[in-house]
Write an enzyme that holds these catalytic residues in place. Structure first.
Site, mmCIF file in Angstrom:
data_model
loop_
_atom_site.group_PDB
_atom_site.id
_atom_site.type_symbol
_atom_site.label_atom_id
_atom_site.label_comp_id
_atom_site.label_asym_id
_atom_site.label_seq_id
_atom_site.Cartn_x
_atom_site.Cartn_y
_atom_site.Cartn_z
ATOM 1 N N ARG A 54 0.853 -1.195 0.000
ATOM 2 C CA ARG A 54 0.000 0.000 0.000
ATOM 3 C C ARG A 54 0.884 1.239 0.000
ATOM 4 N NH1 ARG A 54 -3.500 -0.642 4.670
ATOM 5 N NH2 ARG A 54 -4.713 -2.037 3.346
ATOM 6 N N ARG A 84 -4.050 0.920 18.057
ATOM 7 C CA ARG A 84 -4.803 0.391 16.914
ATOM 8 C C ARG A 84 -4.566 1.328 15.734
ATOM 9 N NH1 ARG A 84 -7.192 -2.844 13.972
ATOM 10 N NH2 ARG A 84 -9.045 -4.069 14.499
ATOM 11 N N LYS A 85 -5.140 0.996 14.589
ATOM 12 C CA LYS A 85 -4.992 1.882 13.439
ATOM 13 C C LYS A 85 -5.618 3.239 13.754
ATOM 14 C CE LYS A 85 -9.184 0.751 10.801
ATOM 15 N NZ LYS A 85 -9.692 0.283 9.501
ATOM 16 N N GLY A 112 -16.874 -5.871 2.714
ATOM 17 C CA GLY A 112 -16.896 -7.329 2.777
ATOM 18 C C GLY A 112 -16.873 -7.893 4.175
ATOM 19 N N CYS A 140 -14.272 -1.106 5.511
ATOM 20 C CA CYS A 140 -13.372 -0.358 4.633
ATOM 21 C C CYS A 140 -14.096 0.283 3.451
ATOM 22 C CB CYS A 140 -12.257 -1.265 4.123
ATOM 23 S SG CYS A 140 -11.164 -1.855 5.435
ATOM 24 N N GLY A 141 -15.267 -0.241 3.096
ATOM 25 C CA GLY A 141 -16.038 0.348 2.009
ATOM 26 C C GLY A 141 -16.943 1.478 2.446
#
Length: 525
Positions: A82, A191-192, A454, A459-460
């Site tokens: 990425r 975390r992220k 998904g 993430c979408g």
């Protein structure tokens, strides 16, 4: 044993010695971070290149994400990388190198992400250093784009171009990115961590779902109207669902904004929860502390290094409008006689041939600049008005359209199960099937966003869409089936709200027909 001795024994846990309290169990992710700093995995890359991907210990496969290299369970030995692109800013030179890398080492396509970045796919670990070397020549890197790191900083993709911005905020995003990339002080967060910084008044970024959100505002300071940001914190999509970022009641100037973001991140590092991966986002610290206490800690840290007695400014006037723009189409820039053209990339996937063509078109008709959007689309800016006619008849624009159907324009999809082991279903081809069905059955509709995730990580951005689709595997008539839960009515912008679940366990094979009935109803609202 007399009564007094028996009582003492009971109080001490059944023996004469009090038992030591058991240390809390730490997660595998926390154990990984305590062993060594994640960035140090770069020293191990030469060994992995020599010995092949199977020599990489299981735990180290996660640590590789610190340098943006992702082991994929679905494609053992074929990795993903990425790339970091602050506010989605790129150019033709970078696109050519990315195309060359994908053509040489990968499957011949790349994916655009909802954080305005690019994902390279399908390369062997033996080629990672060659890829980095090529990326470095055009100013790109993959550092800290995965695992527990500050991800790509998002922003308006037409910053500095659109007349509908309070100011160009891309320089603040770059300042903050420079502050933390390669800096070990920022690599041990729980975390992220997602950050969005924008001066656009058209709500083109998902501000409400960010751990830190800076949005355009004005405030009078010492009698002078000052353009800066209002600050919100603790937004998220995954880890239990969409949590709208809480207003911090803080206005920050452009000059101090990057430093403020740094202080907020380090508060998360020092105090954020680490016991459970599902409850380690900033939102959970704010839920525990409350916004007021969190604001006090931000003030203590931020103002300490500026001036004695200085306090944070209260929020200014929110300058965002009511509507949301995706910047798809042809628009006049603030610069005289120049335009930008936003092109839809169906479900965010581009072939190397398309990458080369976009680079050529950006050089031929524009200034070579290219921008990426959070809807997985791209923008070619700085096109003179006299060149627009020739540009619009380029063959590529029949594939990447500037005037697509509304269902094509509004469709967003996460990576899906083909390349992401978190995903529960295939998403991109399913999304394309739905687009083709809706175009054939409904023709053009009113603008509508349809976002696929998904898995619950979101993430979408499904929970912030007009129609959100959350993938799952469920038993229907005794058969395990790919299905989705259907959400409606999600919003971002000044009055954000999470989407409401409308339907459960809709089989993916039946989804196009279900959407056929749902889209017209939502378009009338």
């Amino acid at each position: 044993m007399n009564a007094l001795e028996k009582k003492k024994r009971r109080l001490s846990g059944g023996s004469g010695v009090r038992k030591k309290a058991r240390a809390p169990k730490i997660t595998a992710a926390e154990a990984l971070k305590r062993e060594k700093n994640g960035l140090e995995v770069i020293d191990d890359i030469p060994c992995y290149i020599r010995n092949g991907w199977e020599s990489i210990p299981q735990a180290e496969r996660d640590r590789l994400k610190y340098v943006g290299v992702f082991y994929r369970k679905q494609t053992p030995g074929a990795f993903m990388m990425r790339l970091r692109m602050s506010s989605g800013v790129s150019n033709a030179e970078q696109f050519r190198v990315i195309a060359e890398i994908s053509e040489t080492y990968g499957p011949g396509f790349i994916d655009l992400t909802t954080r305005q970045q690019i994902q390279l796919r399908g390369f062997a670990i033996e080629n990672v250093q060659n890829i980095w070397n090529q990326l470095e020549t055009v100013g790109l890197n993959s550092l800290q784009t995965g695992f527990d790191n500050i991800r790509g900083v998002t922003g308006c993709p037409v910053s500095g171009l659109t007349p509908n911005e309070l100011f160009d905020a891309s320089h603040v995003a770059k300042q903050f990115t420079t502050l933390f990339v390669g800096n070990k002080e920022y690599t041990d967060i729980p975390r992220k961590f997602n950050v969005g910084i924008t001066g656009c008044m058209d709500n083109c970024t998902h501000a409400a779902s960010q751990d830190i959100s800076l949005t355009p505002a004005v405030k009078e300071i010492d009698g002078v109207e000052t353009k800066g940001f209002n600050v919100a914190v603790g937004g998220k999509m995954g880890s239990g669902g969409y949590t709208v970022a809480a207003e911090l009641d803080v206005f920050v100037t452009q000059e101090e904004a990057a430093a403020l973001c740094g202080h907020i991140t380090l508060i998360f590092r020092d105090h954020g929860p680490r016991v459970s991966r599902n409850k380690s986002r900033l939102a959970f610290l704010i839920a525990d502390w409350g916004v007021e206490r969190f604001r006090e800690e931000v003030e203590r840290r931020h103002c300490k290094g500026i001036a004695t007695g200085k306090t944070l400014l209260q929020a200014g006037k929110d300058m965002r409008g009511k509507k949301r723009a995706d910047h798809v189409g042809i628009y006049a820039q603030k610069q005289p006689d120049l335009n930008y053209i936003g092109l839809v990339v169906p479900v965010g996937r581009m072939t190397t041939a398309q990458l080369f063509e976009v680079a050529r078109i950006a050089d031929t008709y524009g200034s070579g600049d290219i921008r990426l959007t959070q809807e997985q689309n791209l923008i070619i800016p700085n096109v003179p008005s006299l060149k627009l006619g020739d540009l619009t008849v380029e063959p590529l624009l029949q594939e990447l359209r500037y005037e697509p159907s509304e269902v094509m324009r509004g469709m967003v999809s996460c990576t899906g199960i083909d390349y992401c082991h978190f995903s529960l279903i295939e998403t991109k081809e399913r999304a394309m099937e739905a687009i083709r069905h809706l175009e054939a059955k409904l023709g053009n509709t009113k603008p509508l966003s349809i976002n696929w995730s998904g898995c619950p990580n979101g993430c979408g951005n499904h929970a912030a869409a007009d129609i959100g689709l959350l993938g799952k595997r469920t038993k229907i008539d005794g058969v395990i089936t790919d299905a989705v839960d259907v959400f409606v009515g999600g919003k971002t912008g000044p009055n954000p709200k999470p989407a409401t679940k409308l339907l459960e366990n809709v089989p993916c094979d039946e989804l196009p027909e279900v959407l056929e009935g749902l889209v017209p109803y939502l378009s009338r609202r």
